[in-house]
Design an enzyme around this catalytic site. Structure first.
Site, mmCIF file in Angstrom:
data_model
loop_
_atom_site.group_PDB
_atom_site.id
_atom_site.type_symbol
_atom_site.label_atom_id
_atom_site.label_comp_id
_atom_site.label_asym_id
_atom_site.label_seq_id
_atom_site.Cartn_x
_atom_site.Cartn_y
_atom_site.Cartn_z
ATOM 1 N N GLU A 22 55.932 43.755 -3.116
ATOM 2 C CA GLU A 22 56.319 42.345 -3.066
ATOM 3 C C GLU A 22 55.698 41.580 -4.231
ATOM 4 O OE1 GLU A 22 55.992 39.723 0.625
ATOM 5 O OE2 GLU A 22 54.744 38.596 -0.781
ATOM 6 N N HIS A 82 63.846 37.419 -0.863
ATOM 7 C CA HIS A 82 63.455 36.689 0.347
ATOM 8 C C HIS A 82 64.291 35.408 0.353
ATOM 9 C CE1 HIS A 82 59.065 38.355 0.714
ATOM 10 N NE2 HIS A 82 59.839 39.226 0.074
ATOM 11 N N GLY A 113 61.124 30.627 7.622
ATOM 12 C CA GLY A 113 60.293 29.764 6.786
ATOM 13 C C GLY A 113 59.531 28.783 7.651
ATOM 14 N N ASP A 114 58.590 28.087 7.019
ATOM 15 C CA ASP A 114 57.763 27.124 7.752
ATOM 16 C C ASP A 114 58.272 25.710 7.533
ATOM 17 O OD1 ASP A 114 55.793 28.822 8.954
ATOM 18 O OD2 ASP A 114 55.132 29.263 6.906
ATOM 19 N N ALA A 131 65.224 33.070 12.053
ATOM 20 C CA ALA A 131 65.602 34.073 11.060
ATOM 21 C C ALA A 131 66.831 34.863 11.535
ATOM 22 C CB ALA A 131 64.438 35.006 10.815
ATOM 23 N N LYS A 196 66.392 39.728 16.160
ATOM 24 C CA LYS A 196 66.779 39.851 14.745
ATOM 25 C C LYS A 196 67.541 41.162 14.509
ATOM 26 C CE LYS A 196 62.489 38.290 13.310
ATOM 27 N NZ LYS A 196 61.468 37.689 12.416
ATOM 28 N N GLN A 207 53.779 41.372 8.511
ATOM 29 C CA GLN A 207 52.720 40.522 7.993
ATOM 30 C C GLN A 207 51.492 41.401 7.763
ATOM 31 O OE1 GLN A 207 51.581 38.225 6.400
ATOM 32 N NE2 GLN A 207 52.035 36.430 7.670
#
Ligand code: FAD
Length: 329
Positions: A22, A82, A113-114, A131, A196, A207
């Site tokens: 990433e 992303h 996302g936040d 998501a 999802k 994460q």
């Protein structure tokens, strides 16, 4: 579908677990130049894909696209974009997905996302609440864009025949082995992952976590709940104590005390880096031994530490193999 590229090999030409990396988009011209060199070095490790993060609210859209295009034009690596949907209307999210597909990107990491801090009464979420809805949208936009596939007829110039509808290469989603900071129970995260997958995700990427058992326990819970997609462990070699503290703050995942102490008391930056690489390699070895389908390494836009992890695991790619591969391409 496979989580990874085809037939990756290690230094000795043996099959090895697939790896991916990433990156985040550069914030200056100098950083962009350096990132090009980093990508070239990472590409030599023959990753299944390299993913590029997307700034909150689309703030990095153009810079993310530039990095993804660089990979498409200058490397044989599959770039993964992303995308976040928070704060977007249906129309904006649709346009965003189409723009990336038009650029030639076929692998995505779909994220909610936040929401921005201090958002209004709707919480700043926008039209897509999760998501899972973005996963569905990516598939829908691809179907609308290309309702059927066409393939050339060998030996007949200009002729083509109809084939199955093309699908995005990968539609990945985030997973949280130690829980999303906002989730109320461990089951909520597993349920969100199952939702999802049902929406069309083909891969999950986790994460950060610091103990192999956190990942392995999460995978076990996810499998019991019916999740079948590959769950790639996300691992970052952290080489300074400042970064370790910042990560704990950002992710809400408490830093491991032993690494924190080693990084804190060691004055030599090279020795600090070695501690970080060794810790990550040990963690990677633990999850691979427990059945992880590959490794997703967070690079912090540097190649040294992540390639150091692969070398320590004995799954780096030899220069000779890279040269042979480049000649063959
Ligand atoms: P979702 O999967 O929609 O939900 C997150 C959590 O909320 C779930 O795990 C669950 O606990 C809870 N939840 C969801 N739906 C429900 C429901 N219906 N009922 C109850 N609870 C629910 N952010 C960026 O801005 N840009 C990036 O590039 C980026 N890359 C990331 C890459 C990875 C691998 C990871 C793990 C995270 C990344 N993030 C990024 C952060 C991410 O956007 C945030 O963690 C965000 O808060 C949640 O996004 P999500 O896609 O997990 O959301």
């Amino acid at each position: 579908m496979a989580a990874t590229g085809s037939d990756p090999r290690d230094v000795l030409g043996r099959p090895r677990p697939p790896v991916s990396f990433e990156l985040f988009p550069p914030r200056s011209d100098a950083a962009a130049l350096a990132l090009g060199r980093t990508i070239d070095r990472l590409a030599e490790a023959d990753p299944a894909f390299i993913s590029v993060t997307f700034g909150a609210g689309g703030s990095s859209r153009d810079r993310s696209l530039t990095v993804l295009r660089y990979m498409l034009e200058h490397t044989a690596v599959d770039p993964m974009a992303h995308l976040t949907c928070v704060g977007s209307s249906h129309q904006e999210a649709n346009r965003l997905v189409r723009e990336f597909l038009d650029a030639g990107v076929t692998s995505f990491l779909a994220l909610r996302g936040d929401p921005p801090t201090g958002a209004g009464p709707d919480g700043g979420i926008g039209d897509l609440g999760s998501a899972a809805e973005l996963v569905q949208l990516i598939h829908r936009v691809q179907e609308e864009r290309e309702p059927f596939g066409q393939i050339g007829v060998p030996g007949v110039p200009g002729a083509s025949r109809i084939r199955e509808r093309p699908r995005p290469e990968r539609v990945a989603v985030a997973a949280f082995p130690t829980g999303h900071p906002r989730s109320r129970t461990a089951n909520q995260d597993v349920d969100a992952l199952l939702a999802k997958e049902i929406a069309g995700a083909t891969l999950a990427i986790t994460q950060l976590f610091w103990h192999a058992d956190d990942y392995l326990g999460y995978v076990e819970r996810a499998r019991s709940a019916g999740v079948t997609i590959p769950i790639l462990p996300g691992i970052m070699p952290v080489t300074t104590s400042a970064r370790l503290a910042r990560l704990a703050e950002l992710t809400g995942v408490e830093a491991p005390a032993e690494l924190a102490i080693d990084l804190e008391i060691e004055p030599d930056p090279e020795a600090q880096a070695e501690f970080g690489v060794a810790f990550a390699a040990n963690l990677a070895a633990g999850v691979l031994a427990g059945g992880a389908p590959g490794l997703h390494l967070y690079t912090f836009n540097r190649h040294e530490a992540v390639l150091g992890v692969l070398a320590r695991l004995g799954i780096g790619v030899s220069t000779q193999l890279v040269n042979e591969r480049n000649t063959a391409r």
